[in-house]
Scaffold this active site. Structure first.
Site, PDB file in Angstrom:
ATOM      1  N   ASP A 377       1.180  -1.278  -0.208  1.00  0.00           N
ATOM      2  CA  ASP A 377       0.454  -0.110   0.485  1.00  0.00           C
ATOM      3  C   ASP A 377       0.637   0.948   0.042  1.00  0.00           C
ATOM      4  O   ASP A 377       1.861   1.097   0.391  1.00  0.00           O
ATOM      5  CB  ASP A 377      -0.964   0.247   1.061  1.00  0.00           C
ATOM      6  CG  ASP A 377      -2.098  -0.775   1.165  1.00  0.00           C
ATOM      7  OD1 ASP A 377      -2.981  -1.095   1.503  1.00  0.00           O
ATOM      8  OD2 ASP A 377      -2.836  -1.063  -0.036  1.00  0.00           O
ATOM      9  N   LYS A 399      -3.413   3.014  -3.011  1.00  0.00           N
ATOM     10  CA  LYS A 399      -4.390   4.048  -2.929  1.00  0.00           C
ATOM     11  C   LYS A 399      -3.990   5.479  -2.586  1.00  0.00           C
ATOM     12  O   LYS A 399      -3.976   6.228  -1.286  1.00  0.00           O
ATOM     13  CB  LYS A 399      -5.548   3.880  -2.442  1.00  0.00           C
ATOM     14  CG  LYS A 399      -5.719   2.472  -2.925  1.00  0.00           C
ATOM     15  CD  LYS A 399      -6.789   1.455  -2.235  1.00  0.00           C
ATOM     16  CE  LYS A 399      -8.137   0.119  -2.954  1.00  0.00           C
ATOM     17  NZ  LYS A 399      -8.537  -0.660  -1.904  1.00  0.00           N
ATOM     18  N   MET A 514      -8.562   9.674   8.522  1.00  0.00           N
ATOM     19  CA  MET A 514      -8.769   9.545   7.304  1.00  0.00           C
ATOM     20  C   MET A 514     -10.593  10.923   6.586  1.00  0.00           C
ATOM     21  O   MET A 514     -11.307  11.346   6.357  1.00  0.00           O
ATOM     22  CB  MET A 514     -10.065   8.758   6.539  1.00  0.00           C
ATOM     23  CG  MET A 514      -8.851   7.460   6.290  1.00  0.00           C
ATOM     24  SD  MET A 514      -9.647   5.964   5.254  1.00  0.00           S
ATOM     25  CE  MET A 514     -10.491   5.840   7.200  1.00  0.00           C
TER      26      MET A 514
END
Length: 586
Positions: A377, A399, A514
């Protein structure tokens, strides 16, 4: 609504130099000499704009239709785009699994889509399609399952105000074309898409056609660019619709049927599962004990079409094109060579912790050092990858926030394919795999494919991020607990399941991951729900990295402070009394 699979992945992406191509359903080799001659004769007229009238008449005569019921197109792909832009935009139902280009064209044109999923080989029922759908798309025979839907089942899908779009790209591979709608007496509300590229090996020329309801055909013609079909392609259409050519196509369909049934028996003898009663120049199949067969065959020089990019089909399914006996023998040799030659592969989910390289667990580091393949990742401790043995394959599945993102379905496929080929696969993530890391989705994908999975938990950034900034998420006398939530969706978003009002009354530390883009909305909701504006708050950006930044403020100020400081993800927000704690140096 977005698609969960790559609708633009097709068989040509599977092929490459040195690979035996069983992924593309186009008749291999050069076209017949008479067809090549027709194409070359048109090249003498390249100084003139192409005129589609002769080709239109030839297609109409081939199917017993009027010229106004035919539109010649640059392959079936252009036909789907013309439908998407030419018909009045409504709501489309797409029967899956099937060729994905129609749905891709409709989505690009802004059509809402309802997918009608069928199990491989399951018959279609008109009751499955909502009455409100103004367009229904179905393949016949369906690619990749090879299911041939009866004509009466298809015509039962018609409704006033609805268009039925039937993709018959492979119908000329079915002897006698028994269920084709192309020659039906009444095509009111029906459009049929046909292709000449499959049987005649003309994929590079791009030639096909729409036929059916004159009003729908005219609507598509109005949005077709002028001269979109070249003169050589139009000449090919005329030649392929001649009676002798139609008879040759029928002979080829009978040869394909015999070859397909022979291949079916050979695969069945080897333990493969196949779709019952499938037709067409391909077979959809899987082997219960060999989920990574796609990668295995590619390693042996054979390209087949992976089928998990067709909605409704999961990992393990592959589509194999039917070829001549000599080519099939090479496939069977590759299948037999791969049987039991590789050990069972594994997948290990490893949480790398936040920030730099030292926060991975010992178990995680050992798994990383033993890996054959690492799927990493964006937030994983990438410095560790520089110290892996040279044989290890590293795959970037990043991502990036508001940037390039590898689809989760692609990541799942990579894990299954490499582990299915006998490799030890490490899925390296930042933080912990089960804290907003979609780790369990990857476990489910592997379990469905029979792949063993181990988990090495990681240090979650929800705890470690504040800690490296000197902020404990709990502290005696200040708070007796903490809550971790995702701020990916703002509080008023219909998809949010977070009870922000309850969090405002909770009396515990609130850690938001986030939540950079939504921080203003989150703080406003908490204040409106009763949390005092002077509640301490902090933001920690790039926690554990050399360029770590932190801001201290209050619930009233922290969103504006973060915006003024141009804070970018990844960042962690801490709200509560602990955000005001600052250890005194000794």
């Amino acid at each position: 609504m977005t698609s969960a699979v790559d609708l633009l992945h097709h068989g040509d992406a599977e092929t490459g130099p040195g690979l035996l191509d069983l992924a593309v359903n186009v008749r291999p080799g050069p076209p017949p000499q008479w067809l090549t001659a027709a194409v070359l004769s048109a090249c003498a007229r390249l100084d003139s704009y192409p005129d589609p009238r002769a080709a239109t008449a030839a297609v109409a005569a081939r199917h017993g239709r009027a010229d106004g019921e035919v539109l010649v197109t640059a392959g079936a792909a252009e036909a789907f785009t013309l439908v998407a832009h030419g018909l009045p935009r409504g709501h489309a139902a797409v029967v899956h699994p099937q060729f994905t280009e129609p749905e891709a064209a409709l989505r690009a044109a802004g059509w809402p889509i309802t997918r009608i999923p069928l199990e491989p080989g399951q018959p279609l029922n008109a009751d499955l399609v909502p009455d409100a759908c103004t367009l229904v798309v179905v393949g016949n025979p369906t690619n990749p399952t090879g299911t041939l839907h009866p004509r009466e089942v298809l015509t039962a899908l018609r409704r006033p105000g609805r268009v039925l779009l039937v993709d018959e790209a492979f119908m000329d591979a079915v002897p006698g074309e028994p269920e084709s709608l192309a020659g039906a007496a009444d095509l009111t509300g029906v459009l049929v898409v046909r292709s000449l590229t499959k049987t005649w090996g003309l994929a590079g020329l791009r030639i096909g056609y729409l036929l059916g309801d004159p009003g729908a055909v005219a609507a598509c013609a109005r949005v077709q660019p002028r001269w979109s079909v070249s003169a050589p392609a139009l000449s090919a259409a005329v030649a392929c619709c001649a009676p002798d050519a139609v008879a040759q196509a029928a002979d080829h369909a009978r040869e394909l049927t015999a070859a397909r049934e022979k291949l079916r028996a050979q695969l069945t003898d080897r333990g493969f599962e196949l779709v019952t009663d499938s037709v067409g120049p391909f077979l959809l199949t899987r082997h219960p004990a060999r989920p990574g067969l796609h990668a295995e065959l590619r390693g042996r020089g054979v390209a087949v079409r992976r089928a998990d990019t067709f909605p409704g089909l999961g990992p393990g399914w592959i589509r194999i094109s039917v070829r001549d006996d000599d080519t099939t023998a090479l496939l069977l040799d590759a299948l037999d060579d791969t049987r039991h030659v590789r050990p069972a592969g594994t997948v290990t989910l490893v949480g790398g912790g936040p920030g730099q390289n030292g926060r991975i667990t010992v178990d995680g580091l050992i798994a990383l050092q033993r890996a054959d393949v690492v799927v990493t990742d964006h937030l994983a401790p990438r410095g560790l990858l520089d110290h892996l043995p040279p044989h290890v394959t590293v795959i970037d599945a990043a991502k990036h926030p508001r940037g390039p993102a590898t689809p989760q379905e692609t990541i799942n496929r990579l894990l299954v394919e490499h582990a299915g080929a006998g490799r030890r696969v490490v899925r390296l993530k930042g933080g912990d795999p089960f804290v907003f890391g979609r780790g369990y989705e990857e476990i489910e994908a592997c379990a469905a494919a029979g792949i063993a999975v181990d988990v090495c938990p990681g240090v979650s950034s929800a705890i470690a991020g504040p800690a490296v900034a000197g902020i404990p998420v709990t502290h005696r006398g200040s708070t007796q607990g903490f809550t971790v939530v995702s701020g990916h969706l703002p509080p008023d978003h219909p998809g949010s399941t977070v009870d922000w009002s309850a969090l405002a009354r909770g009396g515990t530390t609130l850690v938001v991951l986030m939540g950079v883009a939504t921080l203003g909305a989150i703080t406003a909701k908490l204040r409106a729900s009763g949390l005092p504006g002077d509640t301490p708050a902090a933001v920690v950006a790039d926690a554990g990295h050399h360029d770590q930044r932190q801001l201290r403020g209050t619930l009233d100020s922290i969103a504006a402070d973060a915006e003024a400081a141009a804070i970018q993800p990844p960042a962690i927000t801490v709200i509560g009394a602990v955000a005001a704690l600052r250890p005194e140096p000794r």
